[in-house]
Motif scaffolding. Structure first.
Motif, PDB file in Angstrom:
ATOM      1  N   PHE A 193       0.825  -1.212   0.000  1.00  0.00           N
ATOM      2  CA  PHE A 193       0.000   0.000   0.000  1.00  0.00           C
ATOM      3  C   PHE A 193       0.855   1.256   0.000  1.00  0.00           C
ATOM      4  N   ALA A 239      -3.979   0.509  -2.623  1.00  0.00           N
ATOM      5  CA  ALA A 239      -2.948  -0.356  -3.207  1.00  0.00           C
ATOM      6  C   ALA A 239      -1.793   0.456  -3.768  1.00  0.00           C
ATOM      7  N   LYS A 240      -0.590  -0.035  -3.550  1.00  0.00           N
ATOM      8  CA  LYS A 240       0.608   0.644  -4.061  1.00  0.00           C
ATOM      9  C   LYS A 240       0.495   0.827  -5.571  1.00  0.00           C
ATOM     10  N   MET A 372      -6.049  -4.686   0.537  1.00  0.00           N
ATOM     11  CA  MET A 372      -5.783  -4.065  -0.757  1.00  0.00           C
ATOM     12  C   MET A 372      -6.308  -4.906  -1.921  1.00  0.00           C
TER      13      MET A 372
END
Length: 418
Positions: A193, A239-240, A372
């Protein structure tokens, strides 16, 4: 302009200010360089764990610390399917007065520590002073830093100079300039994240205590709200790699996300004027295999960037500072400091760092990665069983979170009576 001192600390965060305070109490001439004009940065963490509270008591600063605006966290819960949660750590089971985690605005903590440090004649803090490079001698040993000063209003460069010193300590965080200039590259661990920080005004009739924290989970989103005197400092976790998508959707879509997660703030989400009001924190979890070079020591996030998971970063950095001060103060005073002393700092703090980062990686896997992905968090069944069925179990993770592995005590030379 060229100046000299016994030790230069780069970065005025918890590690840097604490190290400066401790070294100054040993009589070391120490100068801390901080690139900003003040400590008011919203992305700073607020958790002050029991290990740090105990340290402040040992330094004779406990009474003043407890007078700062703060709230207390009594336990640490893991979310589960169906909106339920399980108490993983119950701080109330620990021995008073170190049976809680304090939520304290970090700028209040830093200003408090600076005030204490400035009582020492060998402590100097230079704000608006940004370290830009390392200076080395013919053998490759680091012997100083170059810096530039900035106008606090315009950001324009006012001047440049050099500091010469027996030791440079990099406390300049996860984006450490000194680490980069030294050519040191940390090992990166996956993080599921990123975090976007923003503010929403707080109504005068709200009753949440200052510095309290309120988490909300929904779908693949997480919202953490830190209560300030006049506003809510909010962290939105997704989410990253989602930044471009979020910004492309626009501010109206983002306001809807916040209102869905915090319906009680829905009447104020229009205070998010544009996506420019969101400040992205690219969350990192990494560590160097070597924290030192001749004349240079790295501690805190400069040596091992921590995830926000568990709120342990501040306290681990402070523990690094205490261990470093204990090892290097005497050699600095006697002018006998060498690389073996710097290696001893890393040796003492290596295992605690690895253990805490392993704990964070587990949290990433069992909680954040699932959220996520749009799934409900599902902690391992043996962990849930132990937390619910074994009466004394929540005390074990409580002690690990509150004190961490190998908590440090104040060196004798730094202790003062209240």
């Amino acid at each position: 302009m060229e100046a000299s001192t016994q030790c230069v600390v780069v970065g005025g965060g918890p590690a840097g200010i604490m190290l400066g305070l401790l070294l100054a109490r040993a009589g070391v001439e120490v100068t801390v360089l901080e690139k900003h004009a003040d400590f008011l940065r919203d992305f700073r963490g607020d958790t002050v764990h029991a290990s740090t509270i105990r340290l402040l008591d040992e330094l004779g600063l406990g009474e003043g610390f407890r007078a700062l605006p703060q709230s207390k966290l009594g336990n640490f819960r893991l979310p589960m399917e169906g909106g339920d949660s399980v108490v993983l750590a119950d701080f109330g089971l620990l021995k008073a007065p170190y049976n809680y985690v304090a939520m304290v605005p970090q700028w209040d903590l830093l200003n408090f520590l600076v005030e204490a440090a400035q009582q020492e004649p060998t402590f100097t803090l230079r704000m608006n002073t940004e370290a830009t490079d390392l200076l080395k001698d013919g053998s490759g040993k680091v012997v100083g830093v170059s810096y530039r000063t900035r106008d606090p209003l315009t950001g324009d460069t006012l001047g440049t100079g050099e500091f010469r010193s027996e030791l440079m300590v990099a406390c300049d965080g996860r984006g450490s300039v000194l680490r980069s200039r030294a050519g040191l590259v940390p090992r990166e661990f996956p993080v599921p994240f990123d975090t976007w920080w923003f503010r929403i005004p707080r109504d005068a009739d709200e009753t949440d205590p200052v510095a309290s924290i309120s988490p909300r989970f929904a779908g693949s989103e997480v919202l953490l709200s830190l209560t300030r005197k006049d506003y809510h400092q909010i962290a939105y976790l997704a989410a990253k790699g989602s930044d471009a998508k979020l910004r492309a959707e626009g501010v109206e879509s983002f306001r809807d996300r916040v209102a869905r997660l915090r319906p009680d703030l829905a009447d104020r989400v229009d205070q998010i004027g544009s996506m420019d009001d969101l400040h992205l924190l690219d969350v990192k979890l990494n560590r160097l295999s070597r924290w030192h070079e001749p004349g240079l020591l790295l501690i805190g996030d400069a040596a091992h960037a921590m995830s926000p998971a568990g709120g342990v970063g501040i306290n681990l950095a402070v523990q690094d500072a205490v261990a470093a001060a204990r090892v290097i103060a005497s050699p600095l005073l006697s002018e006998t400091l060498d690389d073996d002393h710097l290696a001893a700092v890393q040796k003492r703090r290596w295992l605690p760092t690895v253990m805490v980062q392993t704990f964070q990686r587990v949290l990433h896997r069992v909680v954040f990665a699932q959220v996520m992905a749009g799934k409900q968090p599902n902690p391992p069944k043996p962990l849930v069983f132990a937390a619910r069925r074994l009466p004394g179990f929540p005390k074990l993770p409580a002690r690990m979170i509150a004190f961490g592995p190998r908590p440090e005590h104040a060196p004798d030379f730094a202790r003062r009576k209240p």
